[in-house]
Design a protein around this motif. Structure first.
Motif, PDB file in Angstrom:
ATOM      1  N   ILE A  76     -81.832 -26.016 -81.423  1.00 64.31           N
ATOM      2  CA  ILE A  76     -82.885 -25.710 -80.818  1.00 64.31           C
ATOM      3  C   ILE A  76     -82.724 -24.043 -80.406  1.00 64.31           C
ATOM      4  CG2 ILE A  76     -83.743 -26.149 -78.582  1.00 64.31           C
ATOM      5  CD1 ILE A  76     -82.875 -29.065 -78.868  1.00 64.31           C
ATOM      6  N   ILE A  77     -81.399 -23.699 -80.043  1.00 61.71           N
ATOM      7  CA  ILE A  77     -81.320 -22.347 -79.850  1.00 61.71           C
ATOM      8  C   ILE A  77     -81.548 -21.327 -80.793  1.00 61.71           C
ATOM      9  CG2 ILE A  77     -79.674 -20.677 -79.030  1.00 61.71           C
ATOM     10  CD1 ILE A  77     -78.279 -22.914 -77.130  1.00 61.71           C
ATOM     11  N   TRP A  78     -81.359 -21.800 -81.953  1.00 63.69           N
ATOM     12  CA  TRP A  78     -81.738 -20.896 -83.210  1.00 63.69           C
ATOM     13  C   TRP A  78     -83.184 -20.765 -83.238  1.00 63.69           C
ATOM     14  CZ3 TRP A  78     -79.080 -17.460 -85.840  1.00 63.69           C
ATOM     15  CH2 TRP A  78     -77.732 -17.796 -85.932  1.00 63.69           C
ATOM     16  N   THR A  79     -83.974 -21.862 -82.937  1.00 63.14           N
ATOM     17  CA  THR A  79     -85.379 -21.810 -83.093  1.00 63.14           C
ATOM     18  C   THR A  79     -85.829 -20.865 -81.971  1.00 63.14           C
ATOM     19  OG1 THR A  79     -85.277 -23.889 -84.162  1.00 63.14           O
ATOM     20  CG2 THR A  79     -87.505 -23.028 -83.275  1.00 63.14           C
ATOM     21  N   LEU A  80     -85.322 -21.170 -80.669  1.00 62.81           N
ATOM     22  CA  LEU A  80     -85.914 -20.436 -79.447  1.00 62.81           C
ATOM     23  C   LEU A  80     -85.544 -18.961 -79.695  1.00 62.81           C
ATOM     24  CD1 LEU A  80     -84.816 -23.044 -76.704  1.00 62.81           C
ATOM     25  CD2 LEU A  80     -87.171 -22.322 -77.665  1.00 62.81           C
ATOM     26  N   CYS A  81     -84.401 -18.667 -80.241  1.00 60.28           N
ATOM     27  CA  CYS A  81     -84.108 -16.997 -80.384  1.00 60.28           C
ATOM     28  C   CYS A  81     -85.115 -16.354 -81.354  1.00 60.28           C
ATOM     29  CB  CYS A  81     -82.661 -17.071 -80.941  1.00 60.28           C
ATOM     30  SG  CYS A  81     -81.348 -17.328 -79.768  1.00 60.28           S
ATOM     31  N   PHE A  83     -88.080 -17.421 -81.614  1.00 60.50           N
ATOM     32  CA  PHE A  83     -89.558 -17.499 -80.756  1.00 60.50           C
ATOM     33  C   PHE A  83     -89.621 -16.009 -80.001  1.00 60.50           C
ATOM     34  CE2 PHE A  83     -92.136 -18.284 -77.150  1.00 60.50           C
ATOM     35  CZ  PHE A  83     -93.362 -18.319 -77.691  1.00 60.50           C
ATOM     36  N   VAL A  84     -88.343 -15.921 -79.208  1.00 61.07           N
ATOM     37  CA  VAL A  84     -88.002 -14.656 -78.255  1.00 61.07           C
ATOM     38  C   VAL A  84     -88.389 -13.394 -79.179  1.00 61.07           C
ATOM     39  CG1 VAL A  84     -86.374 -13.647 -76.656  1.00 61.07           C
ATOM     40  CG2 VAL A  84     -86.801 -15.725 -76.593  1.00 61.07           C
ATOM     41  N   PHE A 236     -77.515 -18.012 -76.399  1.00 60.36           N
ATOM     42  CA  PHE A 236     -78.801 -17.164 -76.926  1.00 60.36           C
ATOM     43  C   PHE A 236     -78.361 -15.800 -77.125  1.00 60.36           C
ATOM     44  CE2 PHE A 236     -80.913 -20.757 -74.593  1.00 60.36           C
ATOM     45  CZ  PHE A 236     -82.323 -20.736 -75.411  1.00 60.36           C
ATOM     46  N   THR A 275     -87.136 -17.407 -88.932  1.00 58.10           N
ATOM     47  CA  THR A 275     -86.993 -18.387 -88.021  1.00 58.10           C
ATOM     48  C   THR A 275     -86.653 -19.748 -88.339  1.00 58.10           C
ATOM     49  OG1 THR A 275     -88.208 -17.444 -86.144  1.00 58.10           O
ATOM     50  CG2 THR A 275     -87.532 -19.646 -85.790  1.00 58.10           C
ATOM     51  N   TYR A 424     -96.671 -12.120 -72.759  1.00 64.09           N
ATOM     52  CA  TYR A 424     -95.605 -11.937 -73.624  1.00 64.09           C
ATOM     53  C   TYR A 424     -94.792 -10.948 -73.340  1.00 64.09           C
ATOM     54  CZ  TYR A 424     -98.278 -14.742 -76.729  1.00 64.09           C
ATOM     55  OH  TYR A 424     -98.999 -15.644 -77.196  1.00 64.09           O
ATOM     56  N   VAL A 431     -86.117 -12.369 -70.283  1.00 67.18           N
ATOM     57  CA  VAL A 431     -85.070 -12.888 -71.124  1.00 67.18           C
ATOM     58  C   VAL A 431     -84.328 -11.289 -71.204  1.00 67.18           C
ATOM     59  CG1 VAL A 431     -84.539 -13.236 -73.546  1.00 67.18           C
ATOM     60  CG2 VAL A 431     -86.487 -14.319 -72.501  1.00 67.18           C
TER      61      VAL A 431
END
Length: 501
Positions: A76-81, A83-84, A236, A275, A424, A431
């Motif tokens: 999940i964190i890999w995916t969120l990183c 996206f960020v 993160f 991603t 955005y 972050v």
């Protein structure tokens, strides 16, 4: 080349002006000497992917898993990183199409806040970002290239550094010679990166579906999930480090064809792909390896290859080496443009703003980049500087994106081919504040050291740039050095749209 002397007194009174001969500011076919827009959409995608996908995803994704505590949360964190990073990239797309100049952060900070903040970024790039990143990529390439030759032993330190220096010198030569050759080589390295990641992902899927292997890392995917906010924050931090380089295309926007269209398109194509591939690669690792095996490995792809391919692990090692080399190649190309633009604006010696008449490449800036990276190879352990790189980089990303908001207020009527929703940049700034504050709390000595290194730019700026009445010998030495570089490299300053920089 400098113009012919008139008299010594007059020459001393003149301000430094690199490339004074008008006829030498044209190439042999009569065209103005500028770095041409030769990079298309596919070149842009290759540059972003080539810069981001280096050796990190193959060597040490354990940082995210170690702090997240469980395999499920790590994915999940890999995916969120991702996206960020995508949010940051589209913010930079607005800046890059509004301020159509190479240099990335340097150009945007200059436009928003003036010369001192932009020079501080340039100074931090000179001392920390660029030489450390390039040296690490070169050392990673050398280590994984030599591993198959040394068998079960580790390659000697001297051999690794020698191969790393040769790689830097070779890539600098290619970048000096021809922009099209450089672009074609990026495509070759991109194929190697895709092949390596595809090999990992396909093998993981085969283990799950074909050979009926249990998903070793996903038997209880959230059982050991960390509940400590500081540890989740560190995960993160590790993940975003692996996505570093998403803004690389902004550094060469003057060489991008139709940047108003190709810059956002390249970002929109490359970031979702990276991603997805990063998340799938980590899933593949955890299908074959247990979390304990992954955490005990300093080179996850090699451990993965040993488990799956046995004696053919050298294939993975060579592909990882090529991936690191491709990232080094992209970094040399983009980072040389930072120093070129800085010199063009008078923030660095004028020799770095010269363009080869024959090749239309910034040869002095590229050689300067290579020299910095090779010098960094001499340092005993460049990896101790990684924390400085991440902290300082996060601080400048925060300052740059805040500049987007400031320019919205300061110049509301400016032409913005792309105008992102304010949510955005605000989200990205939140972050970034988090990433800047975390090291101050967890590693105050490292954060203070990074701040001190960056702050040394202030006296340098005051004396060398802001202070106009410098000793004569400084200006004359700068002129002579620039003239010598013009003669050696047959290079002149850029002239575009009848404006000499």
């Amino acid at each position: 080349m400098s113009r012919e002397k008139t008299d010594a007194d007059e020459q001393e009174k003149e301000p430094m002006n690199v490339g004074d001969v008008q006829e030498l500011q044209e190439s042999p076919d009569g065209h103005r000497v500028v770095m041409e827009r030769q990079l298309g959409l596919l070149d842009g995608v290759a540059m972003i992917v080539g810069t981001i996908v280096g050796s990190g995803i193959f060597i040490s994704p354990k940082g995210v898993l170690l702090s997240a505590g469980s395999s499920g949360l790590s994915i999940i964190i890999w995916t969120l990183c991702g996206f960020v990073s995508f949010v940051g990239a589209i913010c930079y797309a607005e800046l890059g199409t509004m301020i159509d100049r190479s240099g990335g952060n340097y150009a945007y900070l200059s436009e928003a806040y003036g010369p001192l903040p932009s020079f501080m970024f340039l100074w931090a790039s000179l001392l920390i970002f660029i030489p450390v990143t390039n040296a690490i990529n070169a050392l990673a390439f050398a280590n994984y290239l030599l591993l198959p030759l040394w068998g079960t032993c580790l390659p000697s330190e001297f051999a690794v550094r020698l191969v790393a220096a040769f790689a830097i010198a070779s890539l600098c030569l290619i970048n000096c010679w021809n922009v099209n050759w450089s672009a074609k080589l990026r495509s070759v390295f991109l194929v190697a990166k895709v092949a390596a990641l595809a090999l990992v992902i396909v093998t993981g899927i085969a283990f799950y579906f074909v050979q009926g292997q249990t998903t070793r890392g996903f038997q209880e995917p959230f059982a050991t999930t960390s509940t400590d906010p500081s540890l989740i924050a560190l995960s993160f931090y590790s993940g975003l480090f692996s996505y570093g380089g998403w803004n690389c295309l902004n550094f060469v926007v003057e060489e991008l064809k139709d940047p108003y269209k190709n810059l956002p398109r390249a970002i929109g194509i490359s970031m979702p792909i990276i991603t997805l591939v990063y998340a799938m690669a980590n899933v593949a690792y955890l299908i074959v390896l247990t979390p304990e095996e992954l955490l005990s490995s300093n080179a996850v792809a090699v451990t993965f290859g040993e488990r799956v391919y046995g004696s053919l692990t050298w294939i993975v090692q060579i592909l990882v080496a090529m991936s690191a080399l491709g990232s080094l190649h992209c970094n040399i190309f983009s980072s040389s443009r930072i120093f070129f633009v800085g010199a063009r604006n008078g923030h660095l010696p004028g020799a770095l703003a010269l363009i080869s008449l024959k090749n239309l490449t910034p040869i002095p800036a590229i050689i300067f980049i290579g020299g910095l990276a090779i010098t960094m190879l001499i340092v005993g352990d460049v990896y101790v500087l990684i924390n400085y790189v991440m902290f300082t980089d996060s601080a400048f990303l925060l300052a740059t994106v805040s500049g987007l908001l400031w320019l919205r207020w300061k110049r509301p009527d400016a032409v913005r081919p792309i105008k992102v929703n304010l949510a955005y940049p605000i989200a990205f700034m939140v972050v970034s504040v988090f990433l800047v504050c975390l090291p101050i709390i967890s590693n105050p000595v490292g954060a203070i050291t990074a701040i001190a290194i960056t702050a040394t730019a202030i006296p340098i700026f005051c004396f060398c740039i802001a202070f106009k009445r410098k000793p004569t010998w400084i200006s004359s030495s700068n002129r002579r050095f620039t003239a010598a570089c013009q003669k050696v490299f047959l290079a002149v300053p850029e002239v575009a749209n009848d404006k000499q920089y």
